[in-house]
Design a protein around this motif. Structure first.
Motif, mmCIF file in Angstrom:
data_model
loop_
_atom_site.group_PDB
_atom_site.id
_atom_site.type_symbol
_atom_site.label_atom_id
_atom_site.label_comp_id
_atom_site.label_asym_id
_atom_site.label_seq_id
_atom_site.Cartn_x
_atom_site.Cartn_y
_atom_site.Cartn_z
ATOM 1 N N THR A 588 0.826 -1.220 0.000
ATOM 2 C CA THR A 588 0.000 0.000 0.000
ATOM 3 C C THR A 588 0.850 1.255 0.000
ATOM 4 O OG1 THR A 588 -0.121 -0.076 2.415
ATOM 5 C CG2 THR A 588 -1.890 -1.167 1.191
ATOM 6 N N ASP A 589 2.135 1.108 -0.321
ATOM 7 C CA ASP A 589 3.049 2.255 -0.294
ATOM 8 C C ASP A 589 3.081 3.022 -1.604
ATOM 9 O OD1 ASP A 589 4.288 0.390 -1.862
ATOM 10 O OD2 ASP A 589 6.060 0.162 -0.590
ATOM 11 N N GLY A 590 2.130 2.760 -2.487
ATOM 12 C CA GLY A 590 2.098 3.433 -3.778
ATOM 13 C C GLY A 590 2.761 2.642 -4.879
ATOM 14 N N ARG A 591 3.580 1.632 -4.515
ATOM 15 C CA ARG A 591 4.246 0.828 -5.534
ATOM 16 C C ARG A 591 3.372 -0.330 -6.001
ATOM 17 N NH1 ARG A 591 10.032 -0.776 -3.336
ATOM 18 N NH2 ARG A 591 8.868 -1.255 -1.422
ATOM 19 N N GLY A 592 2.413 -0.735 -5.185
ATOM 20 C CA GLY A 592 1.518 -1.824 -5.554
ATOM 21 C C GLY A 592 2.236 -3.126 -5.856
ATOM 22 N N ILE A 593 3.266 -3.447 -5.085
ATOM 23 C CA ILE A 593 4.074 -4.644 -5.335
ATOM 24 C C ILE A 593 3.298 -5.885 -4.902
ATOM 25 C CG2 ILE A 593 6.207 -5.845 -4.705
ATOM 26 C CD1 ILE A 593 7.442 -3.054 -4.307
ATOM 27 N N ASN A 594 3.216 -6.853 -5.776
ATOM 28 C CA ASN A 594 2.520 -8.103 -5.493
ATOM 29 C C ASN A 594 3.256 -8.854 -4.388
ATOM 30 O OD1 ASN A 594 1.231 -10.580 -5.537
ATOM 31 N ND2 ASN A 594 2.207 -11.240 -7.440
ATOM 32 N N ARG A 595 2.569 -9.117 -3.268
ATOM 33 C CA ARG A 595 3.170 -9.854 -2.158
ATOM 34 C C ARG A 595 2.817 -11.332 -2.191
ATOM 35 N NH1 ARG A 595 3.429 -6.444 3.437
ATOM 36 N NH2 ARG A 595 4.521 -8.384 3.970
ATOM 37 N N GLY A 596 2.204 -11.792 -3.276
ATOM 38 C CA GLY A 596 1.984 -13.219 -3.454
ATOM 39 C C GLY A 596 0.521 -13.594 -3.438
ATOM 40 N N HIS A 597 0.228 -14.771 -4.026
ATOM 41 C CA HIS A 597 -1.107 -15.346 -4.045
ATOM 42 C C HIS A 597 -1.056 -16.692 -3.320
ATOM 43 C CE1 HIS A 597 -1.449 -12.407 -7.285
ATOM 44 N NE2 HIS A 597 -0.504 -13.057 -7.943
ATOM 45 N N TRP A 598 -2.188 -17.129 -2.818
ATOM 46 C CA TRP A 598 -2.236 -18.416 -2.140
ATOM 47 C C TRP A 598 -3.634 -19.015 -2.245
ATOM 48 C CZ3 TRP A 598 -5.854 -18.819 1.748
ATOM 49 C CH2 TRP A 598 -6.330 -17.612 2.292
ATOM 50 N N PHE A 599 -3.690 -20.328 -2.146
ATOM 51 C CA PHE A 599 -4.975 -21.007 -2.036
ATOM 52 C C PHE A 599 -4.760 -22.325 -1.302
ATOM 53 C CE2 PHE A 599 -3.462 -23.470 -5.625
ATOM 54 C CZ PHE A 599 -4.038 -24.725 -5.429
ATOM 55 N N ASN A 600 -5.805 -22.825 -0.689
ATOM 56 C CA ASN A 600 -5.758 -24.155 -0.088
ATOM 57 C C ASN A 600 -7.161 -24.752 -0.057
ATOM 58 O OD1 ASN A 600 -6.219 -22.258 2.310
ATOM 59 N ND2 ASN A 600 -6.627 -24.249 3.221
ATOM 60 N N LEU A 601 -7.216 -26.051 -0.198
ATOM 61 C CA LEU A 601 -8.454 -26.820 -0.118
ATOM 62 C C LEU A 601 -8.257 -27.877 0.944
ATOM 63 C CD1 LEU A 601 -11.246 -27.768 -1.187
ATOM 64 C CD2 LEU A 601 -10.003 -29.212 -2.804
ATOM 65 N N ASP A 602 -9.089 -27.845 1.970
ATOM 66 C CA ASP A 602 -8.974 -28.860 3.011
ATOM 67 C C ASP A 602 -10.324 -29.500 3.268
ATOM 68 O OD1 ASP A 602 -10.122 -27.768 5.840
ATOM 69 O OD2 ASP A 602 -9.306 -26.103 4.672
ATOM 70 N N THR A 603 -10.306 -30.772 3.511
ATOM 71 C CA THR A 603 -11.509 -31.543 3.809
ATOM 72 C C THR A 603 -11.244 -32.424 5.015
ATOM 73 O OG1 THR A 603 -10.854 -33.360 2.344
ATOM 74 C CG2 THR A 603 -12.190 -31.604 1.383
ATOM 75 N N SER A 604 -12.272 -32.661 5.795
ATOM 76 C CA SER A 604 -12.167 -33.579 6.924
ATOM 77 C C SER A 604 -13.516 -34.230 7.155
ATOM 78 C CB SER A 604 -11.698 -32.850 8.195
ATOM 79 O OG SER A 604 -12.614 -31.842 8.570
ATOM 80 N N VAL A 605 -13.469 -35.476 7.589
ATOM 81 C CA VAL A 605 -14.693 -36.227 7.882
ATOM 82 C C VAL A 605 -14.518 -36.932 9.217
ATOM 83 C CG1 VAL A 605 -15.330 -36.563 5.468
ATOM 84 C CG2 VAL A 605 -13.879 -38.252 6.600
ATOM 85 N N GLN A 606 -15.620 -37.024 9.956
ATOM 86 C CA GLN A 606 -15.637 -37.777 11.205
ATOM 87 C C GLN A 606 -16.359 -39.089 10.933
ATOM 88 O OE1 GLN A 606 -17.387 -35.795 14.637
ATOM 89 N NE2 GLN A 606 -15.852 -36.722 15.966
ATOM 90 N N LEU A 607 -15.646 -40.176 11.133
ATOM 91 C CA LEU A 607 -16.140 -41.510 10.797
ATOM 92 C C LEU A 607 -17.162 -41.975 11.832
ATOM 93 C CD1 LEU A 607 -12.705 -43.085 9.823
ATOM 94 C CD2 LEU A 607 -14.399 -42.021 8.315
ATOM 95 N N LEU A 617 -4.594 -29.579 0.528
ATOM 96 C CA LEU A 617 -3.601 -29.262 -0.482
ATOM 97 C C LEU A 617 -3.690 -27.778 -0.795
ATOM 98 C CD1 LEU A 617 -5.130 -28.921 -3.518
ATOM 99 C CD2 LEU A 617 -5.386 -31.372 -3.177
ATOM 100 N N GLY A 618 -2.571 -27.215 -1.191
ATOM 101 C CA GLY A 618 -2.558 -25.782 -1.457
ATOM 102 C C GLY A 618 -1.262 -25.350 -2.090
ATOM 103 N N ALA A 619 -1.160 -24.051 -2.334
ATOM 104 C CA ALA A 619 0.024 -23.521 -2.993
ATOM 105 C C ALA A 619 0.211 -22.060 -2.639
ATOM 106 C CB ALA A 619 -0.101 -23.672 -4.509
ATOM 107 N N ASP A 620 1.472 -21.641 -2.608
ATOM 108 C CA ASP A 620 1.864 -20.229 -2.558
ATOM 109 C C ASP A 620 2.481 -19.913 -3.904
ATOM 110 O OD1 ASP A 620 1.190 -19.574 0.179
ATOM 111 O OD2 ASP A 620 2.826 -20.914 0.742
ATOM 112 N N ILE A 621 1.973 -18.874 -4.556
ATOM 113 C CA ILE A 621 2.329 -18.620 -5.946
ATOM 114 C C ILE A 621 2.960 -17.243 -6.081
ATOM 115 C CG2 ILE A 621 1.473 -18.507 -8.312
ATOM 116 C CD1 ILE A 621 -0.973 -20.137 -7.308
ATOM 117 N N GLY A 622 4.252 -17.242 -6.397
ATOM 118 C CA GLY A 622 4.963 -16.033 -6.801
ATOM 119 C C GLY A 622 4.911 -14.894 -5.808
ATOM 120 N N GLY A 623 5.013 -13.694 -6.332
ATOM 121 C CA GLY A 623 5.016 -12.500 -5.523
ATOM 122 C C GLY A 623 6.419 -12.056 -5.165
ATOM 123 N N TRP A 624 6.487 -10.973 -4.381
ATOM 124 C CA TRP A 624 7.756 -10.341 -4.012
ATOM 125 C C TRP A 624 7.770 -10.093 -2.508
ATOM 126 C CZ3 TRP A 624 11.118 -9.878 -8.080
ATOM 127 C CH2 TRP A 624 10.541 -10.010 -9.355
#
Length: 857
Positions: A588-607, A617-624
């Motif tokens: 937010t300093d005016g440079r608008g530098i990408n600090r990265g993207h992320w996603f995750n998918l989690d599932t759980s079941v009680q038997l 599963l998930g990923a961290d994608i790029g950024g600075w």
């Protein structure tokens, strides 16, 4: 989106949600009646008084889990009495197989897996806050507090009595709750929010006197009503708990870790006082003078190689009890916390503290906390000829100890103030605000003093304060299913150096101000699909860490969550959860530098066996990364990675239960740095072969590969970087022996080892405009490896706790902390997780006896 547009949108959501949530919703229509006792009641788990025989019986319990709303498998009877001093609650738990009742023991307030009964009381009837009292079939007591309707804290403690008794057809839970402990308005007839919950351990079954399903995003607002409480007068009680603590510490004479011998023995003595007083029927004062927290378990040993501060939970009783009002809206996971109590008293002792909490008018709660920290310290100590005389100092008048045991770290006198107000809106929403002030009591740091070496700077230059303020809102529909919550925040720097530089290169000057906030909007309750939209914003100069907790600043981070929730089960499954989360961020300093993207998918079941299995599963994608390169703010490319995690948690009600997580991650190639595998294994097991014994062992093994870490800043534009491979191992043992519910022995031990291996080295080049450094631009360079490390630590704690009379305790605590002998000379630290050098390293042993006596009127 421009900043002005963003705040206009947030304001529109805020006021629109107020109007939406202010409508009155359907209340709980259940009413349970208490009657006045016809004689004295002895709390012994035997309902043999005539008053119990005359009390109305309620037995209309329903299942809460696993089959919400259905008839329970066992019958439960509830009776309630009161007199001018106490409310008495008796719950008869019939059981078709009484020999299978789980009567496991534990220390007070422990996370106990046993048959038990819980009582929920909303005595102010504000639909947001409720006391929780529980007793197990083995007689173990616990208490806590629901706040903000749905959140729970186990940290609240009260002085009350309960007993568990056996009958031929099951067991009995009997409670005595003093009116002096409860806050309620002055009125000839009281109506309280009320519920009783019963847990049958072997069946994993929860019963409740009112239907309060897990699917809802509410707890307190769904309680039934307790009536028949007539002519109760709030009691303005005063509770005093003076204490005496005697401690002996054996420590190395020299601060140099390479000289662990000889050792000195330091005796010390502390006296202090805790105070609780009801100023009015709705307003309570809590105070402490020279508090001692020697019985509190040490923090877990961790390896933090990130550029972010770690958050540690609060364990000190004064800062855990009655602190629900000071929590950020949405809970501690929110990104901006104005008040983080661990800022107080960890380096400089607390001389005294007080907090005032309660209700000042219907629907309006307030909280005020003030703490003064100060103490003696010495800039230099003659370790060759230590001063062994006992000293008493005005800055710490209730402590007596050797002069050479004084800290050489600056004890900056500070005053911490936090004030909060929360106002109810409609039936299930609230708005509020908070102000925090961390004020150095040292004067002003002059420019000529700031120019001195750090070791020579006077105290005003070593201080750091700050002010912060926020308005917040938590607006929900009457059933709690939909809602919007958020906070708008501002900060101001106070005291300390004329300016300082943050990790991302932002320069903070005295009186600098910053802005921030967060918002969450979505469907938070109900069966099936839920969703959540969120946005976090912080300006480069927002700084809440003088008295709060803020992981990072200079970031705008929107996020999205889609969830499918079946907490009441689906088909043969007892519960099912699936969550998709994604987010991004930029500066937010005016440079608008990408600090990265992320996603995750989690599932759980009680038997059907009540075991829980999960996958994520998930990923961290790029950024600075704008924080890595030594406070310059030069963006460094971040490597991308993906991960897969599998988890298991067996039914905790078994005599032997296990659980854990196995995570595998792949970090992709980063220019000349090769790809690497990472992983985490966290496994634990708990054994309860006897009702009085519990053993828990946990093993955590972590392997992390960093693509390029900062090593050195050669000049304005040139940097030395290196990949880092780090491994750590933590082995933790917790042992508990409950002699009686009032007398417990606990043991805690953690062995922690870690190493880091750097190399090869690379050079990265930026320029005066802070041009980003790409992995592809890194150039190999020759450099001597002096950055590797090998750490080993041991924490040991043995504690006896005896509540020898109601509210009065005796503690005996032995603790040991030890670190490895440092690697010296030209030797390279070993790349191993074996605890080499531990037993030769410096150690500190402490033995404390603390006696506290409760006196209440």
């Amino acid at each position: 989106m421009r900043a002005n547009d963003r705040w206009v949108l947030l304001a529109g959501l805020f006021w629109g949600a107020i109007a939406w949530a202010a409508a009155e919703g359907p209340g709980r229509n259940q009413f349970i009646r208490a009657v006045r006792s016809s004689g004295p009641v002895v709390v012994d788990g035997r309902l043999d008084e005539d008053a119990w025989a005359r009390a109305p019986v309620f037995d209309g319990f329903v299942q809460r889990f696993p089959d919400a709303g259905k008839a329970p498998s066992e019958r439960t009877e509830l009776r309630i009495l009161h007199d001018d001093r106490n409310v008495y609650i008796a719950v008869t738990c019939h059981d078709s197989e009484p020999a299978l009742i789980n009567r496991s023991l534990g220390r007070r307030d422990s996370e106990l897996y046993a048959d038990r009964v819980l009582v929920l009381l909303d005595t102010t009837h504000d639909h947001r806050t409720a006391y929780v009292f529980s007793v197990s079939a083995g007689g173990v007591q616990a208490d806590g507090l629901h706040y903000d309707d749905r959140l729970y804290s186990a940290d609240w403690d009260g002085v009350w009595d309960a007993a568990a008794g056996s009958i031929e057809s099951g067991w009995v839970a009997e409670f005595s709750l003093p009116l002096s402990m409860l806050r309620f308005p002055a009125a000839p007839v009281q109506t309280w929010g009320f519920s009783v919950r019963r847990e049958i351990a072997r069946k994993n079954e929860e019963l409740e006197s009112v239907l309060n399903p897990r699917t809802s995003n509410a707890v307190v607002s769904r309680l039934g009503h307790l009536t028949g409480l007539e002519d109760l007068k709030p009691r303005r009680a005063v509770e005093l708990v003076p204490y005496l603590a005697v401690r002996t510490v054996a420590r190395p004479q020299f601060s140099d870790a390479a000289r662990p011998w000889p050792r000195l023995v330091d005796p010390s003595l502390d006296v202090g006082l805790d105070l609780k007083a009801a100023l009015t029927s709705d307003l309570a004062l809590t105070g402490t003078l020279n508090p001692d927290f020697g019985q509190v378990e040490a923090d877990q040993l961790l390896l933090n190689l990130s550029t972010f501060e770690l958050f540690f939970p609060e364990k000190r009783s004064f800062f855990t009890q009655g602190m629900e009002l000071f929590q950020p809206v949405g809970g501690q996971t929110m990104p901006q916390t104005l008040f983080y109590s661990r800022r107080i008293g960890l380096r400089t002792p607390i001389l005294g503290a007080a907090k005032l909490t309660g209700t000042v008018m219907p629907g309006v709660q307030v909280g005020l906390l003030d703490a003064l920290v100060t103490g003696p310290w010495l800039r230099e100590v003659d370790e060759e000829r230590p001063d062994r005389r006992l000293g008493l100092y005005l800055t710490r008048p209730l402590h007596l100890g050797p002069n050479d045991a004084l800290s050489t770290e600056p004890a900056v006198p500070m005053n911490y103030l936090a004030a909060v107000v929360r106002a109810q809106v409609g039936t299930n929403s609230r708005v509020g605000g908070m102000v925090t002030l961390a004020t150095p009591l040292t004067g002003t740091c002059r420019p000529e003093d700031a120019a001195l070496d750090e070791a020579l700077r006077p105290l005003p230059c070593l201080a750091r304060g700050g002010n912060a303020a926020a308005v917040d809102f938590d607006l929900k529909t009457a059933d709690g299913e939909y809602g919007v919550l958020g906070q708008l925040t501002g900060s101001q720097e106070v005291g300390g150096l004329p300016e300082r530089t943050l990790r991302d290169g932002t320069v903070l000057r005295r009186e600098s101000t910053g802005l921030g906030g967060y918002v969450r909007l979505g469907r938070f309750g109900g069966e099936g699909f839920r969703w959540e939209l969120g946005d976090d914003f912080s300006s480069p100069t927002l700084d809440l860490n003088a008295s709060g907790f803020q992981r990072t600043q200079n970031e705008h981070a929107p996020r999205l969550a889609l969830r499918y929730q079946r907490p009441n089960g689906m088909g043969p499954l007892k519960a099912l959860f699936a969550n998709l989360n994604a987010g991004t961020g930029w500066t937010t300093d005016g440079r608008g530098i990408n600090r990265g993207h992320w996603f995750n998918l989690d599932t759980s079941v009680q038997l059907p066996s009540f075991d829980l299995i999960g996958m994520e599963l998930g990923a961290d994608i790029g950024g600075w990364d704008v924080r890595e390169l030594g406070g310059t703010g030069v963006p460094l490319e971040q490597s991308s990675s993906g991960f897969l995690a599998l988890s298991l948690e067996s039914n905790a009600n078994r005599e032997v239960s296990v659980g854990g997580v196995v995570l595998v991650s792949r970090r992709l190639r980063a220019g000349p740095v090769a790809p690497a595998w990472e992983g985490l294994v966290d496994v634990y097991g708990t054994v309860r072969l006897h009702p009085a014994l519990e053993t828990r062992l946990e093993l955590v093994l972590d392997r992390t590969a960093y693509a390029a870490r900062f090593i050195a800043h050669l000049d304005d534009d040139h940097f030395i970087l290196s990949p880092l491979l780090s491994e750590s191992l933590s082995l933790t043992l917790r042992q508990q022996w409950v002699v009686t519910p009032k007398l417990t022995l606990q043991a805690y031990a953690q062995l922690f080892t870690a190493y880091g291996a750097y190399g090869p080295y690379y050079a990265g080049v930026s320029d005066a405009s802070r041009r980003a450094i790409h992995f592809a631009s890194l150039v190999p360079v020759e450099r001597e490896n002096t950055n590797d490390f090998h750490d080993v630590g041991l924490n040991l704690n043995l504690m006896l706790r005896w509540e020898y009379r109601l509210g009065s305790t005796l503690y005996m605590v032995y603790s040991r902390g030890q670190q490895r002998f440092p690697v010296t000379g030209s030797a390279r630290p070993p790349h191993t997780l074996l605890p080499r050098g531990l037993w030769a390293g410096a150690a500190q042993d402490s033995l404390m006896v603390k006696w506290a006596w409760y006196w209440g009127v």
